[in-house]
Design a protein around this motif. Structure first.
Motif, mmCIF file in Angstrom:
data_model
loop_
_atom_site.group_PDB
_atom_site.id
_atom_site.type_symbol
_atom_site.label_atom_id
_atom_site.label_comp_id
_atom_site.label_asym_id
_atom_site.label_seq_id
_atom_site.Cartn_x
_atom_site.Cartn_y
_atom_site.Cartn_z
ATOM 1 N N UNK A 72 -5.412 5.518 -1.386
ATOM 2 C CA UNK A 72 -4.312 4.591 -1.151
ATOM 3 C C UNK A 72 -4.495 3.371 -2.030
ATOM 4 N N UNK A 73 -3.385 2.771 -2.455
ATOM 5 C CA UNK A 73 -3.448 1.552 -3.244
ATOM 6 C C UNK A 73 -3.714 0.367 -2.321
ATOM 7 N N UNK A 74 -4.229 -0.737 -2.848
ATOM 8 C CA UNK A 74 -4.542 -1.884 -1.990
ATOM 9 C C UNK A 74 -3.296 -2.666 -1.600
ATOM 10 N N UNK A 75 -3.458 -3.519 -0.605
ATOM 11 C CA UNK A 75 -2.366 -4.398 -0.164
ATOM 12 C C UNK A 75 -2.346 -5.626 -1.081
ATOM 13 N N UNK A 76 -1.939 -5.379 -2.317
ATOM 14 C CA UNK A 76 -1.954 -6.407 -3.339
ATOM 15 C C UNK A 76 -0.672 -6.272 -4.161
ATOM 16 N N UNK A 90 2.306 4.538 3.644
ATOM 17 C CA UNK A 90 0.900 4.867 3.834
ATOM 18 C C UNK A 90 0.701 6.038 4.790
ATOM 19 N N UNK A 91 1.776 6.554 5.348
ATOM 20 C CA UNK A 91 1.610 7.636 6.317
ATOM 21 C C UNK A 91 2.557 8.812 6.056
ATOM 22 N N UNK A 92 3.756 8.549 5.583
ATOM 23 C CA UNK A 92 4.706 9.631 5.388
ATOM 24 C C UNK A 92 4.402 10.392 4.101
ATOM 25 N N UNK A 138 0.819 -1.224 0.000
ATOM 26 C CA UNK A 138 0.000 0.000 0.000
ATOM 27 C C UNK A 138 0.848 1.268 0.000
ATOM 28 N N UNK A 139 0.380 2.263 -0.758
ATOM 29 C CA UNK A 139 1.067 3.549 -0.800
ATOM 30 C C UNK A 139 0.030 4.639 -1.006
ATOM 31 N N UNK A 140 0.215 5.744 -0.333
ATOM 32 C CA UNK A 140 -0.693 6.882 -0.418
ATOM 33 C C UNK A 140 -0.468 7.609 -1.741
ATOM 34 N N UNK A 141 -1.557 7.891 -2.468
ATOM 35 C CA UNK A 141 -1.423 8.585 -3.749
ATOM 36 C C UNK A 141 -0.819 9.974 -3.589
ATOM 37 N N UNK A 142 -1.051 10.593 -2.435
ATOM 38 C CA UNK A 142 -0.467 11.918 -2.226
ATOM 39 C C UNK A 142 1.055 11.834 -2.163
#
Length: 575
Positions: A399-403, A431-433, A371-375
């Motif tokens: 956010x992208x899925x855990x895939x 997913x947070x930074x 997962x990664x935040x699009x921002x």
């Protein structure tokens, strides 16, 4: 067989030795005298049970729910997310399937809401919160609006339409009759013209891809205009019945053709995957009916409804089924709409319509692997977030899925930059930074205030001194944190409207239909107009407005949606 009852020792002592007498006297003397009841010692303590006393039903329920919830918390903190999810699901299921009404008891109600709110907070805490978990706003599907139109045919258009049909090349039959002329007339009105121009303009983005897929599946190229009628080529189009995407698939039909729908992604909104699924579905329908008009009608209302119409009338011909009124109203209009749009799209100038198609956007694909935040992605490759969302319409959240197999589309030429720069951030922090480009006049203190962190943590994350001067244009890693308020799960009430289906309502709120059934203890998927459903969702529903309503012991937020013209077919949309 008879067996004498043995006398107790005490009774035997009182039995006299028999002496000669009459038979009746002998029988009386032979009868034993029993000792007085009870035969056991009243002073003796009764045996103690080795089993623990059973609690009452409500107490037992609360114990089990709390046990499952505590186990889920332990698994979550230990990083065992799947085990935690199972425990949390079990805790909620115990409450919902117990037979007790959580709202009918203050203690149960408090426990239920605590568990549900905490469970969803934990689930979302595994990813980045905030607006990243607010679903992208849907747009109304044009087919809902156009299919309800009732305009008379304009006889002045007939000659032009017949002339146009003869002059353009086509690989689907083009029938020009009063039904088709009625919609040609509508598409000449300001409202109809706007729908046509939107579709023709947006078709440029996807035309080459759609024609390629149709060719690969061995289908007529003119089927592209079915997508124009359905959605005007808008991936976020949402119909009243819950159909989504360019090709307007409902959930179960999309799953049938391999389109996944989870909390994070909805592949019905993926233009290429949905096009492939639609092509395969249309090919199957044509194989069933052997006629493209019937196949298109079945695409709209389901093959079962078309088959019933054929059986009732004996005609395997769309126009005969139309005249005999055996098809749903929306389906009757569906085929004429597609024919009218095909005529206009092939010769727009002939109908005084001019528009410039948008150019397709070249992209490249990366696989983040987690997962990664699009921002964070946008800040890494220096593009705006809306560009990323437009390139990845299947993503429901920020956010992208855990895939590991998920493919993220980036603007062409940015893949290498993304790979190089994202390596500076630990994968478990994607997913947070965040990344921040320093603007003139900014300081660590001002940047830290913006992201609600301290200057020290920014300095440590970037291996710099806290008092170091910042150069405009430099990029900083921001170890952002998630506000607790951003994971709040909202309980709303939804009043069922005409044409609503359980799947459509669940899709509108981005929850699973089985969850809606559990929350409302529904025995089937049937919902009736006027029913009020309890739904737990994040941030409410798209295209809704909130009103206040009285519900039992307290006031709750209520969601109501404006009614749209027309209603869904009784059998549901098959797409």
């Amino acid at each position: 067989m008879q067996a004498p009852v043995p006398a107790t020792p005490a009774a035997a002592a009182h039995i006299a030795v028999p002496s000669p007498a009459s038979p009746s006297q002998t029988a009386q003397q032979a009868a034993p005298r029993l000792a007085p009841l009870p035969l056991t010692d009243p002073k003796r303590q009764p045996p103690k049970s080795l089993l623990a006393p059973l609690p009452d039903g409500k107490t037992y329920l609360m114990q089990k729910v709390q046990e499952k919830f505590a186990s889920g918390e332990q698994n979550f903190k230990a990083g065992r997310l799947e085990a935690a999810r199972k425990d949390f699901d079990d805790a909620v299921d115990w409450m919902l399937e117990s037979g007790y009404d959580p709202d009918g008891d203050a203690v149960l109600s408090a426990l239920f809401h605590h568990v549900v709110d905490s469970v969803y907070a934990y689930e979302l805490q595994a990813f980045r919160g905030g607006e990243g978990f607010t679903q992208a706003a849907a747009v109304p599907a044009p087919i809902d609006e156009v299919a309800a139109v009732t305009l008379p045919a304009d006889p002045r258009l007939k000659e032009r339409a017949v002339e146009s049909a003869k002059s353009v090349s086509h690989d689907l039959p083009l029938t020009v009759n009063d039904e088709v002329l009625s919609f040609l007339n509508f598409f000449q009105t300001p409202k109809g013209r706007d729908i046509v121009e939107t579709g023709l303009r947006r078709s440029g983005r996807y035309r080459n891809m759609i024609l390629r897929v149709l060719k690969e599946e061995g289908l007529p190229q003119d089927l592209i205009y079915l997508a124009q009628a359905e959605s005007a080529f808008q991936p976020l189009a949402l119909s009243r019945a819950g159909a989504r995407g360019i090709w307007q698939f409902v959930a179960y039909r999309g799953q049938q053709y391999g389109l996944r729908h989870t909390w994070w992604i909805d592949e019905r909104q993926d233009p290429e995957k949905a096009t492939r699924a639609a092509a395969q579905h249309l090919r199957d329908l044509y194989g069933l009916f052997g006629d493209w008009y019937l196949a298109m009608a079945a695409y709209n209302c389901g093959p079962g409804n078309v088959q019933k119409g054929i059986e009732r009338t004996g005609y395997a011909d769309f126009w005969e089924l139309y005249k005999r009124n055996v098809l749903p109203r929306e389906t009757k209009n569906y085929v004429p709409i597609i024919i009218a749009l095909t005529l206009i799209a092939k010769d727009a100038a002939h109908y005084n319509i001019q528009t410039d198609p948008e150019a397709p956007v070249p992209t490249e694909v990366v696989k983040p692997g987690r997962p990664i935040d699009l921002r964070l992605v946008a800040e890494t490759i220096d593009v705006d977030v809306e560009t990323l969302r437009a390139l990845n319409p299947s993503l429901l959240r920020m956010a992208t899925p855990e895939d590991p197999s998920f493919e993220l589309r980036l603007p062409q030429g940015t893949g290498e930059k993304f790979t190089a720069e994202i390596a500076a951030i630990p994968p478990d922090k994607w997913i947070s930074w965040r990344r921040h480009r320093v603007e003139p006049g900014e300081t660590l203190a001002s940047i830290a205030k913006k992201y609600r962190v301290t200057p020290l943590v920014i300095a440590e994350a970037n291996n710099m001194e806290r008092v170091a001067a910042l150069e405009p244009g430099a990029k900083l890693i921001i170890p952002a944190t998630q506000p607790a308020s951003e994971t709040k799960r909202l309980l709303v009430s939804y009043r069922v409207r005409r044409g609503d289906t359980l799947a459509g309502i669940a899709d509108r709120f981005s929850v699973d239909s089985e969850e809606v059934r559990k929350w409302n203890r529904l025995k089937s998927n049937h919902v009736s107009r006027g029913m009020v459903l309890r739904i737990y969702t994040v941030g409410g529903a798209p295209e809704t407005h909130r009103s206040r309503s009285r519900s039992r012991s307290k006031r709750k937020a209520a969601i109501s949606t404006p009614a749209k013209a027309g209603s869904a077919p009784a059998g549901g949309d098959s797409r």
